[in-house]
Design an enzyme around this catalytic site. Structure first.
Site, short mmCIF file in Angstrom:
data_model
loop_
_atom_site.label_atom_id
_atom_site.label_comp_id
_atom_site.label_asym_id
_atom_site.label_seq_id
_atom_site.Cartn_x
_atom_site.Cartn_y
_atom_site.Cartn_z
N GLY D 81 10.94 -29.48 27.63
CA GLY D 81 11.69 -29.31 26.39
C GLY D 81 11.13 -30.20 25.30
N CYS D 82 11.53 -29.90 24.08
CA CYS D 82 10.99 -30.64 22.93
C CYS D 82 11.53 -32.08 22.90
CB CYS D 82 11.30 -29.91 21.63
SG CYS D 82 13.03 -29.42 21.42
N TYR D 83 12.84 -32.24 23.00
CA TYR D 83 13.38 -33.60 23.03
C TYR D 83 12.79 -34.40 24.20
CZ TYR D 83 17.18 -32.58 19.63
OH TYR D 83 17.91 -32.27 18.51
#
Lengths: 280, 280, 280, 280
Positions: D81-83
């Site tokens: 995921g990005c986070y």
């Protein structure tokens, strides 16, 4: 050194360009110094004497779609301004084809804030620009000089237009809305349909094979977000049968097609390499 | 109940307005349903039959600066659209005074995204609007109908114009740039100076005492950030002696002067209270 | 003259405040000059000697919700900084009530660009701030001095915290996220529920009647857009049972509750008029 | 077909991935379906049974800087995921080296609106996001599951952290601020200097040759605008000697290093081509 790109303020670029041009080194000048063919027009718009009038007839105005062959042969390119690029590419083919009148042209343009450069001025602070939109530089913005010069060449007569730049809160991008008048009256449905076909054919013929020009079909209209970060120009048009005006819309990235990208496109032509090299 | 404000979609508002108007209850309708005097024009622009054509001649178009006395007498106000407000207030005085031609008018408008309402549509998502600018609704946006109706009243002849709305990434505000043609040729400096004086006098006379109209002097041009959150309209003009066109610029908050604020201004007139109550 | 508001740079405000205070004229100083009680702390954070240390014990720190009675009695108010307001109002009641530890506090704040003032600096140009987010001033931002001073008063012991300001592309508004630790271990569901009830009661008791404090219930979290242009602070909290931390969120308008609005609130108290006058 | 990229919602991706994986076709899955090793944790965070638990031990978590060799050998990549990317890359080296504690970690993240996908929801309309900042998804955002999984692997013990995502008005980019605690007390200047040297060395050793990691030196701090449109992560750190905390900042483009770019980086490894191909 094979080539020098100059990104300097107007008036200053000329000092550096002159010795390079005289030595035969290729120059792509991104300033306004060598875009105009007339030192008088330059003075009228830039408020000082042209610093090197003797070189004005040596430069080629670096719009590849319009001056491709001249750019190939040239060693001295004056890269066009960002607003002029967004106005000239949609208009010149129609003028050359005699489809629109050379009088009464209006160019209404919206520019992102990077068009103002990276100057520490209050006018360009975030809080001054964000949630704001305003016209500026009316009615005689400097870019008008090169716009009218090139439209006059295309129309083969003197062209004087209205050009209204506006500042909008985006980083990059110019959207131009052009108001043009067909040369022939659109007296009936047949005349209207013929005119529309002629505009369509004109753009298809002139730009159908251009690598960086997209003529939008159907309901699509140019949007800066679709061209920012690219060397493309998007163009669409609508005939308003109620008023008889032809509206043409264009979108470019002021920093790419309107500046550095177009300069690279010109360089590619000068060196005889693939015109799109580094740009796709 | 002394007054009802209707903020409903066009076509729906009429259903609610009709019984209220018939009972004699004051109504301020913010929809487009009662702005037009002609059910045919309504159908042509809104693509359905007008739901209550019998009431069309009862409403007053709620532009206080133009219809102040009629609003005072009325119990049924059709509050103007946001774009029309930004276009009509600068143009009507010049048309009434015969200073500009009724033909060839162009209104080029830039609107914040709140103008689209609070609809969950992809077109209005943050990422679609931010760092983007685009025209839309050309060449026949719905607001054109009320703009042309009111300009025709002012000019006392049928007026057909070009109106080009654009969407820009601000929450609120409309900036309009108007391209107008003087009725008399500006053949020399004297004629030009006379025309400029006439425009200046016209605005001073018509709007000099208006509480919500600011005619900007000097180098200032309208900027949406100076009117957002207020009921003011800013107006400035420039005569372009090179093309002979008169450029007029206006800025309003589409949600205040262009909608709710103007509706309150109208209500104040209807009730005979201070026109600026709640608005300064 | 009954009252003077000073909006001057730190170090300069003191020069103007001193003679006014000495003459007994009421002063509300929006600079940082009289917020700190210690000239040494001032020097440590502002890098120059305090210009009027003799006046430091005369000023009242102008947080109405915390120092209402002192403000009423005072003629010399040091209006709090914007970040401190967003941090102190949510934290002080919890510290005073002994609900959270005085150690290990973290305040992570996001500020709009108007917080930087209207300086013509490259860092605050539109293109530098738009489509950008960055921390700055870490780990020892100037506002830390007044934050720690006031938290220390509330906790009745020296408090040292982490404060991390970030710049985000909005004009106005501060959002602060606070990471706090309950004083008692939350060993089981009962202890957790008791703690949550205590936090709820604490805020209800302290802020239940405050005109400008909104404690958000349910799933709502503070959002700067709900407070910009107002003198309100929004506060919400969440107990994270997985980590045992109490998260508290606040949102204010840095220019209103964080500056001018709060100063007016203080003035209203000084003059004994309605505290909300001019602010609702 | 040599490789398939899946960009589908969680729960749906698994259906398509399963038959491909079983046929031995390389898969890079950008959903959350195969990031977690535990079907129970998946259910706890995604609120439904895992659709293909039998495949969970086949996938490799696609962080090239952490799992380069495993990615090379794998035919099934779960792209992070990005986070998590913005949090794991700065934290894992410090945990592995034993420099920071595995308890009490806080990750405070700010994300552009594209992180929410292209859903026509009111929450993500321009006017709702522009001039707004807000936390959301606290205290148990879905990405927390993979963040804690990977931090636990690095620390070789169970790690539970605070993760607070915020939505800010930019199109792309994540800025993360991490609050970490050194494992050893920084009792004096020597201990502090040694710790700083150890952090510097740790990052230099781990990331000194990484093509997409920039450890910022001097006064520079990560800024999303410097990484948007690229596959780079910027990292900087500050030791706060007043509180003893280590602050680490990172910036990535959520759509590139946080999604598609990182997936291509993984693909390059899977095929044994230059890792940076197509990414510089």
């Amino acid at each position: 050194v094979d080539i020098v790109f100059l990104a300097l303020p107007h008036g200053v670029a000329a000092e550096f360009a002159a010795p390079l041009v005289e030595k035969g080194i290729r120059v792509v000048d991104l300033s306004a110094d060598f875009r105009l063919k007339s030192a008088e027009v330059y003075k009228s718009f830039y408020a000082h004497e042209h610093p090197a009038p003797g070189l004005l007839n040596l430069s080629v105005y670096g719009l590849p779609e319009i001056y491709r062959e001249q750019i190939r042969e040239s060693r001295f390119i004056a890269a066009p301004g960002c607003y002029p690029t967004s106005i000239l590419l949609p208009t010149i083919p129609l003028l050359r084809a005699g489809l629109v009148q050379a009088t009464g042209i209006i160019a209404d343009s919206l520019s992102g804030v990077s068009g103002a450069g990276r100057k520490a001025e209050v006018d360009y602070l975030f809080v001054e620009c964000n949630e704001s939109v305003r016209a500026y530089g009316v009615p005689k913005h400097r870019h008008l000089s090169e716009i009218e010069q090139e439209l006059s060449v295309a129309a083969q007569k003197d062209v004087v237009i209205n050009f209204t730049p506006h500042l909008i809160p985006v980083n990059r991008g110019i959207l131009t809305t052009l108001y043009l008048k067909p040369t022939k009256p659109l007296a009936n449905a047949k005349a209207t349909a013929d005119f529309e076909a002629a505009v369509r054919d004109c753009y298809a013929k002139v730009y159908g094979n251009e690598p960086f020009v997209r003529i939008l079909e159907g309901s699509r209209l140019p949007d800066t977000k679709n061209v920012v970060g690219t060397n493309f120009i998007e163009i669409a048009w609508r005939l308003d049968s109620r008023t008889g005006r032809l509206l043409v819309f264009s979108a470019i990235d002021n920093l790419t097609k309107g500046a550095a990208g177009q300069a690279i496109q010109a360089m590619n032509l000068m060196f005889g390499v693939e015109e799109t090299a580094g740009l796709l």
